[in-house]
Design an enzyme around this catalytic site. Structure first.
Site, PDB file in Angstrom:
ATOM      1  N   ASN A 143     -62.904  -8.057  32.873  1.00 55.17           N
ATOM      2  CA  ASN A 143     -63.862  -6.985  32.608  1.00 55.17           C
ATOM      3  C   ASN A 143     -65.184  -7.607  32.161  1.00 55.17           C
ATOM      4  O   ASN A 143     -65.258  -8.183  31.079  1.00 55.17           O
ATOM      5  CB  ASN A 143     -63.286  -6.061  31.522  1.00 55.17           C
ATOM      6  CG  ASN A 143     -64.212  -4.906  31.170  1.00 55.17           C
ATOM      7  OD1 ASN A 143     -65.348  -4.838  31.645  1.00 55.17           O
ATOM      8  ND2 ASN A 143     -63.731  -4.011  30.324  1.00 55.17           N
ATOM      9  N   CYS A 194     -69.971  -0.499  29.289  1.00 55.96           N
ATOM     10  CA  CYS A 194     -69.427  -0.506  30.655  1.00 55.96           C
ATOM     11  C   CYS A 194     -70.167   0.447  31.590  1.00 55.96           C
ATOM     12  O   CYS A 194     -70.085   0.317  32.806  1.00 55.96           O
ATOM     13  CB  CYS A 194     -67.945  -0.141  30.622  1.00 55.96           C
ATOM     14  SG  CYS A 194     -67.027  -1.193  29.518  1.00 55.96           S
ATOM     15  N   HIS A 203     -66.057   0.701  37.806  1.00 57.33           N
ATOM     16  CA  HIS A 203     -66.099  -0.309  36.753  1.00 57.33           C
ATOM     17  C   HIS A 203     -64.739  -0.987  36.690  1.00 57.33           C
ATOM     18  O   HIS A 203     -63.707  -0.355  36.936  1.00 57.33           O
ATOM     19  CB  HIS A 203     -66.439   0.369  35.415  1.00 57.33           C
ATOM     20  CG  HIS A 203     -66.180  -0.517  34.230  1.00 57.33           C
ATOM     21  ND1 HIS A 203     -66.701  -1.781  34.136  1.00 57.33           N
ATOM     22  CD2 HIS A 203     -65.431  -0.323  33.105  1.00 57.33           C
ATOM     23  CE1 HIS A 203     -66.290  -2.322  32.999  1.00 57.33           C
ATOM     24  NE2 HIS A 203     -65.518  -1.460  32.370  1.00 57.33           N
TER      25      HIS A 203
HETATM   26  O1  UT7 Z   1     -64.190  -1.522  29.689  1.00 61.68           O
HETATM   27  C1  UT7 Z   1     -64.057  -0.904  28.461  1.00 61.68           C
HETATM   28  C2  UT7 Z   1     -62.981   0.052  28.459  1.00 61.68           C
HETATM   29  N1  UT7 Z   1     -61.713  -0.583  28.174  1.00 61.68           N
HETATM   30  C3  UT7 Z   1     -60.628  -0.133  28.741  1.00 61.68           C
HETATM   31  O2  UT7 Z   1     -60.739   0.723  29.577  1.00 61.68           O
HETATM   32  C4  UT7 Z   1     -59.287  -0.652  28.323  1.00 61.68           C
HETATM   33  C5  UT7 Z   1     -58.319   0.475  28.245  1.00 61.68           C
HETATM   34  N2  UT7 Z   1     -57.018   0.095  27.725  1.00 61.68           N
HETATM   35  C6  UT7 Z   1     -56.189  -0.726  28.375  1.00 61.68           C
HETATM   36  O3  UT7 Z   1     -56.514  -1.241  29.428  1.00 61.68           O
HETATM   37  C7  UT7 Z   1     -54.815  -0.957  27.811  1.00 61.68           C
HETATM   38  O4  UT7 Z   1     -54.633  -0.136  26.689  1.00 61.68           O
HETATM   39  C8  UT7 Z   1     -54.535  -2.432  27.422  1.00 61.68           C
HETATM   40  C9  UT7 Z   1     -54.389  -3.291  28.679  1.00 61.68           C
HETATM   41  C10 UT7 Z   1     -55.623  -2.982  26.556  1.00 61.68           C
HETATM   42  C11 UT7 Z   1     -53.216  -2.512  26.652  1.00 61.68           C
HETATM   43  O5  UT7 Z   1     -52.158  -1.951  27.403  1.00 61.68           O
HETATM   44  P1  UT7 Z   1     -51.153  -0.922  26.710  1.00 61.68           P
HETATM   45  O6  UT7 Z   1     -50.120  -0.617  27.703  1.00 61.68           O
HETATM   46  O7  UT7 Z   1     -51.957   0.223  26.179  1.00 61.68           O
HETATM   47  O8  UT7 Z   1     -50.515  -1.772  25.555  1.00 61.68           O
HETATM   48  P2  UT7 Z   1     -50.518  -1.499  23.976  1.00 61.68           P
HETATM   49  O9  UT7 Z   1     -51.872  -1.673  23.417  1.00 61.68           O
HETATM   50  O10 UT7 Z   1     -49.795  -0.231  23.713  1.00 61.68           O
HETATM   51  O11 UT7 Z   1     -49.608  -2.677  23.494  1.00 61.68           O
HETATM   52  C12 UT7 Z   1     -48.229  -2.796  23.873  1.00 61.68           C
HETATM   53  C13 UT7 Z   1     -47.676  -4.008  23.186  1.00 61.68           C
HETATM   54  C14 UT7 Z   1     -47.949  -4.044  21.694  1.00 61.68           C
HETATM   55  O12 UT7 Z   1     -46.812  -4.630  21.076  1.00 61.68           O
HETATM   56  P3  UT7 Z   1     -45.709  -3.694  20.364  1.00 61.68           P
HETATM   57  O13 UT7 Z   1     -46.441  -2.938  19.297  1.00 61.68           O
HETATM   58  O14 UT7 Z   1     -45.180  -2.825  21.457  1.00 61.68           O
HETATM   59  O15 UT7 Z   1     -44.727  -4.691  19.859  1.00 61.68           O
HETATM   60  C15 UT7 Z   1     -49.120  -4.983  21.572  1.00 61.68           C
HETATM   61  O16 UT7 Z   1     -49.187  -5.625  20.313  1.00 61.68           O
HETATM   62  O17 UT7 Z   1     -48.288  -5.201  23.718  1.00 61.68           O
HETATM   63  C16 UT7 Z   1     -48.828  -5.982  22.662  1.00 61.68           C
HETATM   64  N3  UT7 Z   1     -50.024  -6.669  23.127  1.00 61.68           N
HETATM   65  C17 UT7 Z   1     -49.952  -7.832  23.806  1.00 61.68           C
HETATM   66  N4  UT7 Z   1     -48.918  -8.610  24.135  1.00 61.68           N
HETATM   67  C18 UT7 Z   1     -49.197  -9.745  24.834  1.00 61.68           C
HETATM   68  C19 UT7 Z   1     -51.316  -6.280  23.043  1.00 61.68           C
HETATM   69  N5  UT7 Z   1     -52.101  -7.194  23.642  1.00 61.68           N
HETATM   70  C20 UT7 Z   1     -51.286  -8.161  24.126  1.00 61.68           C
HETATM   71  C21 UT7 Z   1     -51.506  -9.354  24.830  1.00 61.68           C
HETATM   72  N6  UT7 Z   1     -50.437 -10.101  25.169  1.00 61.68           N
HETATM   73  N7  UT7 Z   1     -52.741  -9.748  25.193  1.00 61.68           N
END
Ligand code: UT7
Length: 333
Positions: free
Chosen positions: A290, A114, A260
């Site tokens: 992204n 990125c 980014h």
């Molecule tokens: O460009 C490279 C750099 N990348 C980034 O900067 C990304 C940084 N991270 C993020 O943007 C966020 O962490 C995400 C958008 C990827 C995820 O958001 P989050 O609020 O951190 O969610 P999480 O990973 O803690 O997941 C929350 C819940 C989980 O379920 P449980 O364990 O609470 O039951 C995940 O399994 O959401 C679930 N989950 C989804 N649900 C529906 C994870 N991905 C998805 C999905 N759809 N696509």
């Protein structure tokens, strides 16, 4: 010593639009989850087999050259930033060189995810100020759609990534007001496994990829999203402050902020921390997701096209991503 100006900027995204609802038919996700967590509504995927990162880069490079008012034949060096090269080797810059009908000029691939565009910008700036090259084509281009996990196991990353390319033509300027004012870069490899694709791997012997590795889905990206989010919201503001200090500019001098595009929530958080109003922040993630190394030049290209970044505008860039790598820069258009 001359300064390095952005002479032209262009971009290209494939025509195939993939909405959040389209993804929710492939694995367990929803439009509501994706919009709420990331701000993404749709992204673009390549239309068919056989289109690589270098193919997307061709129209982006042509648009950048046209806007710079130069012929493609005037380009005397290529820097190609990608984490999704056409093949394992050689670099996509070599493919792009041939597709543009160029010969003999150097083609350098960089692997900085990125932050790739900002790493490339610092290299191009040093080359140009040293008098080594006069027309550097810097491209960020990615085809993610062929390398992401369309199962529940990969849904956190898969909903984020999209395909696209952005490009700039850089060259020397004698205008003391214009051009690259500063670029700062950083990396911390201790976070490498927080966002990576583990296979194929040169350290896997006797074979870089095995059926077991594929069964374990090691050829797909894996991310510790929360950790990456935390680092991004710390390092992007830190780098932005440093870049402004190096350029002897203040936050109030910034006309346009082009971060980014990893997550709209990250950019809102970073803008708030920097005290930059969202009207000055360029957002393209809602439509393209992204696109890693391509996201900054795509966003800049749109900001130039719609008049937000015009000659004289002071533009602040910031990025954070896999590596970890990060960077920020200040450029007067
Ligand atoms: O460009 C490279 C750099 N990348 C980034 O900067 C990304 C940084 N991270 C993020 O943007 C966020 O962490 C995400 C958008 C990827 C995820 O958001 P989050 O609020 O951190 O969610 P999480 O990973 O803690 O997941 C929350 C819940 C989980 O379920 P449980 O364990 O609470 O039951 C995940 O399994 O959401 C679930 N989950 C989804 N649900 C529906 C994870 N991905 C998805 C999905 N759809 N696509």
């Amino acid at each position: 010593m001359p300064r390095t100006a952005i002479l032209g900027v262009g971009h290209y995204v494939p025509t195939r639009v993939v909405t959040n609802d389209d993804l929710s038919k492939m694995f367990n996700t929803s439009d509501e989850w994706i919009v709420q967590r990331s701000g993404i509504r749709e992204r673009r995927y390549i239309e068919h087999d056989g289109i690589g990162a270098s193919d997307l880069a061709v129209p982006a490079a042509r648009m950048a050259a046209e806007r710079a008012g130069i012929a493609i034949s005037e380009i005397d060096a290529i820097i190609f930033a990608t984490l999704s090269p056409d093949v394992f080797f050689p670099g996509s810059g070599c493919f792009l060189q041939t597709k543009l009908g160029l010969k003999n000029i150097p083609a350098l691939d960089i692997r900085n995810q990125c932050s790739g565009f900002l790493y490339g910008l610092q290299i191009a700036d040093a080359w140009i100020r040293a008098g080594m090259y006069k027309r550097v084509l810097l491209v960020g281009s990615e085809v993610h759609s062929t390398g992401i996990d369309f199962s529940d196991a990969g849904r956190d990353v898969t909903v984020l990534f999209g395909d696209g390319a952005g490009a700039v033509i850089l060259g020397p300027t004698d205008d003391p007001e214009r051009g690259v004012q500063s670029v700062t870069l950083g990396a911390d490899g201790s976070g490498a496994a927080d966002l990576w694709i583990e296979a194929p791997s040169s350290r896997s012997s006797p074979s870089r990829i095995t059926p077991e590795m594929i069964d374990a889905r090691l050829h797909y990206p894996r991310m510790n999203g929360k950790q990456v989010f935390r680092w991004a919201t710390e390092k992007m503001p830190e780098a932005a402050h440093l870049a402004l200090r190096m350029a002897d500019k203040s936050m109030a001098d910034v006309d346009v902020f082009v971060p980014h595009q990893a997550n709209l929530r990250i950019n809102e958080f970073v803008a708030r921390k920097l005290g930059i109003p969202m009207e000055k922040v360029v957002t393209t993630i809602d439509r393209y997701g992204n696109t890693t190394a391509a996201s900054i030049p795509i966003s800049l290209s749109e900001a130039v096209a719609d008049g937000r970044a015009k000659p004289g505008s002071l533009v602040l860039f910031a990025a954070f991503g896999s590596g970890y790598t990060w960077g920020a820069g200040v450029v007067r258009m």
